[in-house]
Design a protein around this motif. Structure first.
Motif, short mmCIF file in Angstrom:
data_model
loop_
_atom_site.label_atom_id
_atom_site.label_comp_id
_atom_site.label_asym_id
_atom_site.label_seq_id
_atom_site.Cartn_x
_atom_site.Cartn_y
_atom_site.Cartn_z
N ILE A 1 0.70 -1.25 0.02
CA ILE A 1 0.15 0.04 -0.01
C ILE A 1 0.83 1.21 -0.10
CG2 ILE A 1 -1.75 1.38 1.39
CD1 ILE A 1 -2.84 -1.34 2.35
N VAL A 2 1.96 1.23 0.70
CA VAL A 2 2.78 2.47 0.89
C VAL A 2 3.35 2.58 -0.54
CG1 VAL A 2 5.08 3.03 1.71
CG2 VAL A 2 3.67 2.48 3.13
N GLU B 1 -1.37 12.23 -4.81
CA GLU B 1 -0.35 13.28 -4.55
C GLU B 1 1.01 12.81 -3.76
OE1 GLU B 1 -2.98 17.26 -3.71
OE2 GLU B 1 -3.41 15.92 -2.42
N GLY B 2 0.94 11.51 -3.89
CA GLY B 2 2.20 10.85 -3.35
C GLY B 2 2.14 10.78 -1.82
N GLU B 3 1.02 11.29 -1.01
CA GLU B 3 0.93 11.09 0.33
C GLU B 3 0.66 9.50 0.86
OE1 GLU B 3 1.29 13.78 2.55
OE2 GLU B 3 2.23 14.46 0.88
N VAL B 4 1.43 9.10 1.89
CA VAL B 4 1.18 7.80 2.32
C VAL B 4 0.36 7.74 3.40
CG1 VAL B 4 2.28 5.73 3.15
CG2 VAL B 4 3.59 7.02 1.16
N PHE B 5 0.68 8.58 4.55
CA PHE B 5 -0.02 8.39 5.62
C PHE B 5 -0.81 9.92 6.12
CE2 PHE B 5 3.38 5.34 6.55
CZ PHE B 5 2.80 4.23 6.76
N PHE C 1 -5.03 13.56 20.37
CA PHE C 1 -3.75 12.54 19.98
C PHE C 1 -3.82 12.62 18.71
CE2 PHE C 1 -7.33 9.94 19.87
CZ PHE C 1 -7.05 9.15 18.87
N LYS C 2 -2.95 12.26 17.88
CA LYS C 2 -2.76 12.11 16.49
C LYS C 2 -3.11 10.53 16.07
CE LYS C 2 -1.02 16.18 15.23
NZ LYS C 2 -1.53 17.24 14.47
N ILE C 3 -4.24 10.81 15.19
CA ILE C 3 -4.55 9.23 14.73
C ILE C 3 -3.69 9.14 13.40
CG2 ILE C 3 -6.69 10.25 13.04
CD1 ILE C 3 -8.41 7.60 14.47
N TYR C 4 -3.50 7.72 12.93
CA TYR C 4 -2.76 7.19 11.96
C TYR C 4 -3.74 6.75 10.91
CZ TYR C 4 1.05 7.68 15.21
OH TYR C 4 2.14 8.08 16.03
N LYS C 5 -3.74 7.15 9.65
CA LYS C 5 -4.60 6.54 8.52
C LYS C 5 -3.67 6.54 7.36
CE LYS C 5 -9.33 7.69 9.85
NZ LYS C 5 -10.68 8.23 9.50
N PHE C 6 -4.01 5.52 6.42
CA PHE C 6 -3.37 5.54 4.87
C PHE C 6 -4.12 6.90 4.43
CE2 PHE C 6 -2.38 0.94 5.15
CZ PHE C 6 -1.09 1.42 5.30
N ALA C 7 -3.41 7.65 3.58
CA ALA C 7 -3.97 8.66 2.99
C ALA C 7 -4.94 8.38 1.82
CB ALA C 7 -2.83 9.56 2.26
N THR C 8 -6.17 9.04 1.90
CA THR C 8 -7.22 8.62 0.98
C THR C 8 -7.78 9.84 0.19
OG1 THR C 8 -8.99 8.60 2.54
CG2 THR C 8 -7.97 6.44 2.16
#
Length: 221
Positions: free
Chosen positions: A28-29, A37-41, A54-61
């Motif tokens: 996926i990365v 746009e080349g963004e991963v997270f 807090f900061k939540i982590y997601k794959f960029a969609t």
């Protein structure tokens, strides 16, 4: 004891899942790096336990500046801000998998109310705002299951601003669902909600939760 068992399960499951899913994450990365746009997270500030941030982590969609475009914090069905590959990630819920890191860190649990951005959080009444994160937020939960098609519901409303509809209709009922979870939370309920989550991902139109959870607040829309 319940909280100790829950945290132990969170650590064990998230750690093992991250190891098992590593090949998928790498794929996926790679795809995200060379598409859109080349963004991963995507890192976003959310409301957590006891209303802390807090900061939540997601794959960029979505497009980088999506929060300042269109409907902002509310995503619609076929939202033009969502990238082509991002649409697949969102539909399959794969975009949520990096939150396994949040679980390992202790920001969230496997099961609990979804952590919201401040604008959406404020759609709750003051009473719900003061109570909803008395428990740790989760990767999934009763609100996430019942409103798995939230984007479709909001998109079907043609004569009302999406934010007003969310505040007037969705937030009050979602708040009732999360209060129901707090009153009934147990190890067995968490297992049911995890299973139902997997089930509705595979069978999106299923209402299995209505059969398994008989005393849910009545839905009036």
């Amino acid at each position: 004891m319940y909280l100790f068992i829950k945290r132990t399960i969170d650590i064990t499951v998230s750690f093992l899942a991250l190891i098992l899913l590593l090949p998928l994450f790498i794929l996926i990365v790679f795809i995200l790096k060379f598409t859109g746009e080349g963004e991963v997270f995507y890192f976003q500030e959310r409301i957590g336990l006891n209303n802390s941030n807090f900061k939540i982590y997601k794959f960029a969609t979505m497009l980088k500046n999506s929060m300042n475009m269109g409907t902002g914090s509310i995503t619609l069905k076929n939202d033009p801000r969502v990238t082509n590959f991002g649409f697949f990630l969102r539909k399959t819920k794969i975009n949520e998998l990096p939150q396994l890191i949040n679980i390992l860190k202790g920001d969230i649990s496997l099961v609990g109310p979804r952590p919201l951005v401040m604008k959406t959080f404020k759609a709750y009444s003051f009473d719900i705002q003061s109570k909803i994160y008395n428990v740790k937020p989760g990767l999934t939960g009763i609100g996430s299951i019942v409103f798995r098609d939230e984007e479709k519901i909001i998109s079907s409303i043609k004569n009302e601003d999406p934010h007003i509809f969310y505040r007037r209709v969705i937030a009050p009922y979602k708040g009732k669902l999360e209060m129901w979870y707090q009153l009934n939370c147990s190890f067995s309920l968490d297992l049911k909600l995890i299973f139902i989550t997997a089930w509705v991902i595979m069978f999106s139109k299923s209402r299995l939760y209505e059969k398994w959870l008989k005393d849910l607040p009545v839905r009036n829309f």
